[in-house]
Design an enzyme around this catalytic site. Sequence first.
Site, PDB file in Angstrom:
ATOM      1  N   ARG A 161      66.607  55.713  21.175  1.00 26.47           N
ATOM      2  CA  ARG A 161      66.500  55.679  19.719  1.00 26.47           C
ATOM      3  C   ARG A 161      67.223  56.886  19.142  1.00 26.47           C
ATOM      4  O   ARG A 161      67.132  57.968  19.692  1.00 26.47           O
ATOM      5  CB  ARG A 161      65.024  55.746  19.316  1.00 26.47           C
ATOM      6  CG  ARG A 161      64.437  54.433  18.873  1.00 26.47           C
ATOM      7  CD  ARG A 161      62.930  54.484  18.799  1.00 26.47           C
ATOM      8  NE  ARG A 161      62.421  55.556  17.932  1.00 26.47           N
ATOM      9  CZ  ARG A 161      61.123  55.780  17.743  1.00 26.47           C
ATOM     10  NH1 ARG A 161      60.227  55.021  18.341  1.00 26.47           N
ATOM     11  NH2 ARG A 161      60.721  56.744  16.958  1.00 26.47           N
ATOM     12  N   ARG A 172      61.004  66.337  14.188  1.00 29.56           N
ATOM     13  CA  ARG A 172      59.872  65.410  14.075  1.00 29.56           C
ATOM     14  C   ARG A 172      58.559  66.099  14.419  1.00 29.56           C
ATOM     15  O   ARG A 172      57.539  65.844  13.784  1.00 29.56           O
ATOM     16  CB  ARG A 172      60.091  64.199  14.975  1.00 29.56           C
ATOM     17  CG  ARG A 172      61.016  63.175  14.323  1.00 29.56           C
ATOM     18  CD  ARG A 172      61.510  62.156  15.305  1.00 29.56           C
ATOM     19  NE  ARG A 172      60.460  61.361  15.892  1.00 29.56           N
ATOM     20  CZ  ARG A 172      60.559  60.803  17.097  1.00 29.56           C
ATOM     21  NH1 ARG A 172      61.610  60.995  17.836  1.00 29.56           N
ATOM     22  NH2 ARG A 172      59.571  60.069  17.552  1.00 29.56           N
TER      23      ARG A 172
HETATM   24  P1  ADP Z   1      56.980  58.263  16.407  1.00 29.17           P
HETATM   25  O1  ADP Z   1      55.498  58.103  16.242  1.00 29.17           O
HETATM   26  O2  ADP Z   1      57.402  58.296  17.820  1.00 29.17           O
HETATM   27  O3  ADP Z   1      57.556  59.371  15.567  1.00 29.17           O
HETATM   28  P2  ADP Z   1      57.454  55.950  14.705  1.00 29.17           P
HETATM   29  O4  ADP Z   1      58.110  54.716  15.172  1.00 29.17           O
HETATM   30  O5  ADP Z   1      56.037  55.898  14.324  1.00 29.17           O
HETATM   31  O6  ADP Z   1      57.727  56.999  15.857  1.00 29.17           O
HETATM   32  O7  ADP Z   1      58.263  56.547  13.438  1.00 29.17           O
HETATM   33  C1  ADP Z   1      59.651  56.692  13.415  1.00 29.17           C
HETATM   34  C2  ADP Z   1      60.108  57.190  12.050  1.00 29.17           C
HETATM   35  O8  ADP Z   1      59.790  56.216  11.042  1.00 29.17           O
HETATM   36  C3  ADP Z   1      59.439  58.466  11.545  1.00 29.17           C
HETATM   37  O9  ADP Z   1      60.081  59.628  12.026  1.00 29.17           O
HETATM   38  C4  ADP Z   1      59.572  58.313  10.027  1.00 29.17           C
HETATM   39  O10 ADP Z   1      60.880  58.612   9.584  1.00 29.17           O
HETATM   40  C5  ADP Z   1      59.363  56.832   9.833  1.00 29.17           C
HETATM   41  N1  ADP Z   1      57.934  56.498   9.580  1.00 29.17           N
HETATM   42  C6  ADP Z   1      57.137  55.711  10.355  1.00 29.17           C
HETATM   43  N2  ADP Z   1      55.891  55.613   9.844  1.00 29.17           N
HETATM   44  C7  ADP Z   1      55.896  56.365   8.718  1.00 29.17           C
HETATM   45  C8  ADP Z   1      54.912  56.700   7.729  1.00 29.17           C
HETATM   46  N3  ADP Z   1      53.648  56.232   7.812  1.00 29.17           N
HETATM   47  N4  ADP Z   1      55.279  57.511   6.709  1.00 29.17           N
HETATM   48  C9  ADP Z   1      56.519  57.998   6.606  1.00 29.17           C
HETATM   49  N5  ADP Z   1      57.495  57.739   7.492  1.00 29.17           N
HETATM   50  C10 ADP Z   1      57.199  56.929   8.532  1.00 29.17           C
END
Ligand code: ADP
Length: 216
Positions: A161, A172
């Site tokens: 990714r 992050r």
């Molecule tokens: P991880 O938990 O491994 O960071 P996710 O797939 O949950 O991966 O999230 C990937 C990206 O998607 C985040 O870094 C953010 O940019 C966005 N994202 C996901 N869920 C949210 C949320 N609830 N609020 C804001 N951004 C989100």
Amino acid sequence: MKIVILLGAPGAGKGTVAGFVCEQRGFAQLSTGDMLRTAVRSGNTVGQLAKGYMDRGELVPDEVIIRIVREYLESHGNDAKYLLDGFPRTVAQADALDRVLAEMHEKIFAVVQMDVPEWLIIKRITGRRVCKQCGDVYNLPEWAPKVEGVCDKCGGPVIQRNDDKPETVTNRLAVYEKQTAPLVEFYKKTGKLVRIDASDRHETDLNVVRIVDGAA
Ligand code: ADP
Ligand code: ZN
């Protein structure tokens, strides 16, 4: 409605345990990350807006996320069970969730805080590979696809990714500490928080099943 929230840093294994519990207990997995990635692939308005934030490892604006989740919950049956994976991620999102649930005369069943030491988080994120076609998740070196770069499940390309590249991972984790970690205190006050050590995958699966079964 039964709502269980998985709270933990990126790489804590929220998506993996969610997959297990959904299969074992018939929960629906509500992953805002997956929803956003689908939106980015389809190129719709939400996807166009979200892409830049995601590539930089920043959070997508609360209004966008809250709208997506509200629409999802309101359009699904009231008797369903949901595992929230990656939402809420800010206090504003947690407040909004409380409001949406209150309107629906529902409340949160449990919040699982998944603790994993930072070295393991970094190892997991940098080793993570996903199928571009079906979203299946792998982890190098232990858990690689049988043929390098090819998905076991669907034969699609297995890639890293964009936001799992080292230059984004640090950001992050910082974003998590600053914007999401305060939710631990937020949910502690509700008495719904259950903390588990999520270092061992198998043990985590069993612990979360136990929690969703009712001993919260
Ligand atoms: P991880 O938990 O491994 O960071 P996710 O797939 O949950 O991966 O999230 C990937 C990206 O998607 C985040 O870094 C953010 O940019 C966005 N994202 C996901 N869920 C949210 C949320 N609830 N609020 C804001 N951004 C989100
Ligand atoms: Zn695949």
